[in-house]
Design a protein around this motif. Structure first.
Motif, PDB file in Angstrom:
ATOM      1  N   UNK A  80       0.816  -1.212   0.000  1.00  0.00           N
ATOM      2  CA  UNK A  80       0.000   0.000   0.000  1.00  0.00           C
ATOM      3  C   UNK A  80       0.851   1.264   0.000  1.00  0.00           C
ATOM      4  N   UNK A  81       2.018   1.216   0.642  1.00  0.00           N
ATOM      5  CA  UNK A  81       2.880   2.392   0.736  1.00  0.00           C
ATOM      6  C   UNK A  81       3.494   2.766  -0.610  1.00  0.00           C
ATOM      7  N   UNK A  82       3.376   1.878  -1.596  1.00  0.00           N
ATOM      8  CA  UNK A  82       3.937   2.149  -2.923  1.00  0.00           C
ATOM      9  C   UNK A  82       2.914   2.762  -3.871  1.00  0.00           C
ATOM     10  N   UNK A  83       1.697   3.004  -3.355  1.00  0.00           N
ATOM     11  CA  UNK A  83       0.605   3.469  -4.217  1.00  0.00           C
ATOM     12  C   UNK A  83       0.055   4.809  -3.737  1.00  0.00           C
ATOM     13  N   UNK A  84      -0.102   5.736  -4.667  1.00  0.00           N
ATOM     14  CA  UNK A  84      -0.843   6.974  -4.406  1.00  0.00           C
ATOM     15  C   UNK A  84      -2.228   6.830  -5.000  1.00  0.00           C
ATOM     16  N   UNK A  85      -3.258   7.099  -4.206  1.00  0.00           N
ATOM     17  CA  UNK A  85      -4.624   7.063  -4.716  1.00  0.00           C
ATOM     18  C   UNK A  85      -4.990   8.402  -5.340  1.00  0.00           C
ATOM     19  N   UNK A  86      -5.774   8.364  -6.397  1.00  0.00           N
ATOM     20  CA  UNK A  86      -6.197   9.590  -7.069  1.00  0.00           C
ATOM     21  C   UNK A  86      -7.689   9.526  -7.346  1.00  0.00           C
ATOM     22  N   UNK A  87      -8.439  10.475  -6.776  1.00  0.00           N
ATOM     23  CA  UNK A  87      -9.872  10.564  -7.017  1.00  0.00           C
ATOM     24  C   UNK A  87     -10.124  11.568  -8.134  1.00  0.00           C
ATOM     25  N   UNK A  88     -10.786  11.113  -9.168  1.00  0.00           N
ATOM     26  CA  UNK A  88     -11.055  11.944 -10.341  1.00  0.00           C
ATOM     27  C   UNK A  88     -12.353  12.719 -10.133  1.00  0.00           C
TER      28      UNK A  88
END
Length: 213
Positions: free
Chosen positions: A8-16
């Motif tokens: 999880x620490x390797x991922x940035x979440x992006x809300x469109x």
């Protein structure tokens, strides 16, 4: 030891949330209330525990989105390129090796989205993992259809996306087709059939609110 998933620490979440909301009368869709809370905040609360941090791509009401506790970035260009403009914001701003995109109008998105997409990306050694989900057609048939706005991707794809959008490219699947992509179905009996249900009109929002949780 063989890698089987992406931490999880390797991922940035992006809300469109940068869309125009044209089918909802031009309102800012992500800020419309769903069960008493803005749609985009539902998405953030479900995505947040799955990733290192969450960014929001929005082009208006930036302070309202910032109040959710996320960093907010508008499109870099005024030339509206749809969701790919948001993809580009994420790939340019993220400080992690991967970006996971979700739309602001799916308040029941899977709580294991990042885990399952990450497992598939590693297993198939691809650049992108895209979700797919059952959809009922007008004739009653159920088909598994890709959900292109739900993508886990490597940030090194940024140059490819810059080139694609600068050439006038707008369709997500036309861009993802240029790269190794694995499609991940969310169609097991334990999966929520409304996990990928999105809201384009106020009628759809009310219908989803009244659906069983």
């Amino acid at each position: 030891m063989t890698q089987t998933h992406i931490d999880a620490h390797a991922i940035t979440g992006l809300i469109l949330a940068g869309g125009r909301g044209s089918r909802m009368g031009g309102v800012d869709k992500g800020l419309q209330n769903f069960n008493g809370m803005p749609l985009a905040l539902h998405a953030l609360m479900r995505l947040g525990p799955q990733v290192e941090s969450v960014m929001v791509n929005a082009n208006r009401n930036l302070s309202a989105y910032e109040s959710f506790g996320a960093s907010v970035w508008p499109d870099a260009s005024a030339d509206f390129a749809g969701p790919l403009s948001g993809f580009l914001v994420g790939l340019e701003r993220a400080e992690t090796p991967y970006v996971l995109t979700v739309p602001c109008d799916t308040p029941r998105l899977p709580l294991d989205l990042a885990e399952r997409l990450g497992q598939a990306l590693v297993r198939e050694d691809t650049d992108i993992a895209m979700a797919a989900a059952p959809e009922t057609q007008t004739d009653g048939r159920i088909e598994i259809r890709t959900q292109p706005v739900f993508c886990l991707m490597k940030i090194e794809l940024v140059e490819s996306l810059v080139k694609f959008t600068h050439a006038g490219g707008r369709k997500i699947d036309a861009w993802t087709a240029l790269h190794k992509t694995v499609v991940v179905p969310f169609d097991s009996p334990s999966d929520d059939p409304l996990a990928f249900a999105n809201v384009n009109t106020l009628t759809e929002l009310q219908a989803l609110e009244s659906a069983a949780p």
